[in-house]
Design a protein around this motif. Sequence first.
Motif, PDB file in Angstrom:
ATOM      1  N   GLY A  91      34.463  22.782  68.493  1.00 30.75           N
ATOM      2  CA  GLY A  91      33.208  23.497  68.308  1.00 30.75           C
ATOM      3  C   GLY A  91      33.282  25.002  68.458  1.00 30.75           C
ATOM      4  O   GLY A  91      32.299  25.700  68.187  1.00 30.75           O
ATOM      5  N   GLU A  92      34.442  25.536  68.882  1.00 24.34           N
ATOM      6  CA  GLU A  92      34.600  26.973  69.073  1.00 24.34           C
ATOM      7  C   GLU A  92      35.332  27.577  67.882  1.00 24.34           C
ATOM      8  O   GLU A  92      36.378  27.081  67.463  1.00 24.34           O
ATOM      9  CB  GLU A  92      35.381  27.270  70.355  1.00 24.34           C
ATOM     10  N   LYS A  93      34.780  28.670  67.340  1.00 24.34           N
ATOM     11  CA  LYS A  93      35.399  29.319  66.193  1.00 24.34           C
ATOM     12  C   LYS A  93      36.728  29.957  66.574  1.00 24.34           C
ATOM     13  O   LYS A  93      36.873  30.536  67.662  1.00 24.34           O
ATOM     14  CB  LYS A  93      34.460  30.385  65.619  1.00 24.34           C
ATOM     15  N   ILE A  94      37.717  29.865  65.674  1.00 22.73           N
ATOM     16  CA  ILE A  94      39.017  30.507  65.852  1.00 22.73           C
ATOM     17  C   ILE A  94      39.074  31.692  64.902  1.00 22.73           C
ATOM     18  O   ILE A  94      38.876  31.536  63.692  1.00 22.73           O
ATOM     19  CB  ILE A  94      40.174  29.538  65.536  1.00 22.73           C
ATOM     20  N   ASN A  95      39.316  32.877  65.427  1.00 23.91           N
ATOM     21  CA  ASN A  95      39.384  34.077  64.589  1.00 23.91           C
ATOM     22  C   ASN A  95      40.768  34.183  63.951  1.00 23.91           C
ATOM     23  O   ASN A  95      41.761  34.435  64.639  1.00 23.91           O
ATOM     24  CB  ASN A  95      39.070  35.328  65.419  1.00 23.91           C
ATOM     25  N   LEU A  96      40.835  33.994  62.635  1.00 20.73           N
ATOM     26  CA  LEU A  96      42.102  33.953  61.923  1.00 20.73           C
ATOM     27  C   LEU A  96      42.132  34.970  60.790  1.00 20.73           C
ATOM     28  O   LEU A  96      41.107  35.261  60.176  1.00 20.73           O
ATOM     29  CB  LEU A  96      42.322  32.555  61.315  1.00 20.73           C
ATOM     30  N   THR A  97      43.334  35.483  60.502  1.00 18.66           N
ATOM     31  CA  THR A  97      43.535  36.262  59.281  1.00 18.66           C
ATOM     32  C   THR A  97      43.627  35.271  58.113  1.00 18.66           C
ATOM     33  O   THR A  97      43.855  34.072  58.324  1.00 18.66           O
ATOM     34  CB  THR A  97      44.826  37.079  59.346  1.00 18.66           C
ATOM     35  N   PRO A  98      43.459  35.729  56.879  1.00 14.48           N
ATOM     36  CA  PRO A  98      43.594  34.813  55.738  1.00 14.48           C
ATOM     37  C   PRO A  98      44.925  34.066  55.716  1.00 14.48           C
ATOM     38  O   PRO A  98      44.962  32.856  55.447  1.00 14.48           O
ATOM     39  CB  PRO A  98      43.448  35.741  54.524  1.00 14.48           C
ATOM     40  N   LYS A 136      51.832  34.454  66.263  1.00 12.27           N
ATOM     41  CA  LYS A 136      50.483  35.015  66.269  1.00 12.27           C
ATOM     42  C   LYS A 136      49.431  33.912  66.146  1.00 12.27           C
ATOM     43  O   LYS A 136      48.401  33.948  66.815  1.00 12.27           O
ATOM     44  CB  LYS A 136      50.333  36.021  65.130  1.00 12.27           C
ATOM     45  N   LEU A 137      49.706  32.927  65.288  1.00 10.12           N
ATOM     46  CA  LEU A 137      48.757  31.828  65.107  1.00 10.12           C
ATOM     47  C   LEU A 137      48.628  30.997  66.379  1.00 10.12           C
ATOM     48  O   LEU A 137      47.515  30.676  66.821  1.00 10.12           O
ATOM     49  CB  LEU A 137      49.208  30.942  63.937  1.00 10.12           C
ATOM     50  N   ARG A 138      49.749  30.666  66.998  1.00 14.55           N
ATOM     51  CA  ARG A 138      49.716  29.803  68.183  1.00 14.55           C
ATOM     52  C   ARG A 138      49.038  30.488  69.361  1.00 14.55           C
ATOM     53  O   ARG A 138      48.455  29.817  70.224  1.00 14.55           O
ATOM     54  CB  ARG A 138      51.134  29.367  68.550  1.00 14.55           C
ATOM     55  N   ASP A 139      49.104  31.804  69.409  1.00 17.16           N
ATOM     56  CA  ASP A 139      48.414  32.545  70.473  1.00 17.16           C
ATOM     57  C   ASP A 139      46.897  32.348  70.400  1.00 17.16           C
ATOM     58  O   ASP A 139      46.201  32.554  71.396  1.00 17.16           O
ATOM     59  CB  ASP A 139      48.742  34.039  70.382  1.00 17.16           C
ATOM     60  N   LYS A 140      46.399  31.970  69.221  1.00 20.32           N
ATOM     61  CA  LYS A 140      44.959  31.783  69.025  1.00 20.32           C
ATOM     62  C   LYS A 140      44.532  30.320  69.157  1.00 20.32           C
ATOM     63  O   LYS A 140      43.338  30.020  69.067  1.00 20.32           O
ATOM     64  CB  LYS A 140      44.552  32.309  67.647  1.00 20.32           C
ATOM     65  N   LEU A 141      45.496  29.423  69.362  1.00 17.85           N
ATOM     66  CA  LEU A 141      45.211  27.991  69.388  1.00 17.85           C
ATOM     67  C   LEU A 141      45.454  27.418  70.784  1.00 17.85           C
ATOM     68  O   LEU A 141      46.172  28.019  71.589  1.00 17.85           O
ATOM     69  CB  LEU A 141      46.111  27.263  68.389  1.00 17.85           C
ATOM     70  N   PRO A 142      44.868  26.265  71.089  1.00 15.01           N
ATOM     71  CA  PRO A 142      45.158  25.609  72.373  1.00 15.01           C
ATOM     72  C   PRO A 142      46.657  25.361  72.532  1.00 15.01           C
ATOM     73  O   PRO A 142      47.355  25.054  71.558  1.00 15.01           O
ATOM     74  CB  PRO A 142      44.388  24.285  72.264  1.00 15.01           C
ATOM     75  N   CYS A 143      47.133  25.481  73.746  1.00 16.77           N
ATOM     76  CA  CYS A 143      48.554  25.300  74.025  1.00 16.77           C
ATOM     77  C   CYS A 143      49.015  23.903  73.599  1.00 16.77           C
ATOM     78  O   CYS A 143      48.371  22.901  73.916  1.00 16.77           O
ATOM     79  CB  CYS A 143      48.818  25.510  75.515  1.00 16.77           C
TER      80      CYS A 143
END
Length: 222
Positions: free
Chosen positions: A145-152, A196-203
Motif C-alpha cells: 500500500g505504500e508508493k515506491i518512488n522510482l525512476t523510469p 539503487k533499486l534495492r535501496d528503495k525496496l524492502p530488504c
Amino acid sequence: MNINILVVEDDTRIQDMVCKFLRKEGWLVDACANGNDALCLFYDKTYQLIILDIMLPGTNGQELLKELRQIRDTPVLMMTALSDDENQLLAFNNQADDYVTKPFSMQILVKRAEALLRRSGALKKEIQAGKLVLFPEAYTAEYDGEKINLTPKEYEILELFGRSARKIINHETLLTRIWGYDFDGNEGIIHASMKKLRDKLPCGLIRTIKGIGYCLEAGNDD
C-alpha cells in the motif's frame, strides 16, 4: 486468460529474438514466415495480438493485413524496415493499430505490445506479486500500500521482475530487455542500477543468485 500472439516475420534472427522476449512475459507465441501460413494459423486459433512484417515472401504484410481485417479486429502491430510515410500511412489506412521500424529496441516492442493488449482488454492493467503491485500505465509501484518512488528505468527493471516472480532473471536478459539488444555497455550498469533499486525496496525482496542474476522473492500466493 492466456495471451496468444502470432509473429509473422521471415528474418529468422529477428523472429527468434522477438518470440524469445514475448515468451519471457509469459505470453504464448506462434511464429511463421509467410502470409499463407499466417492465414492458416489465424483461422485455426484465436490470437490477442498479431505482430506483422510488411516485406514477406508471397503475400506481403499490407495485403495480409487487409485480409485479416475482413475476418476480425485483432490488434495488429506492424514491424518493418520500411520507415517512409507512404508505407506507414498505408498500414494505418489498412487498420493497423501500431507501427515500429527496424532496428528497434526489444523493450519498446514489448511495451507497445503491452499497450495494445491493455487497450483491447486482453491484459490486466495491474501486475501483482505478493504485496508488490505495479501499474504499467502510470509507471508506478506500491509495496503493501505504500508508493515506491522510482525512476523510469528502475520501474522497467522492477516490472520485469514482477512479471517473473520467483524466476531467476540472468544478466544477459536484464541487459537486452532493459537496455536493448544493441547495448554496448557491460554488466556494471546492472549492478549499479540494482543497488539503487534495492535501496528503495524492502530488504530481501530481490535476491542475488551469485554469478547468474537476480530473483524476486514475492509471489502471487503470498
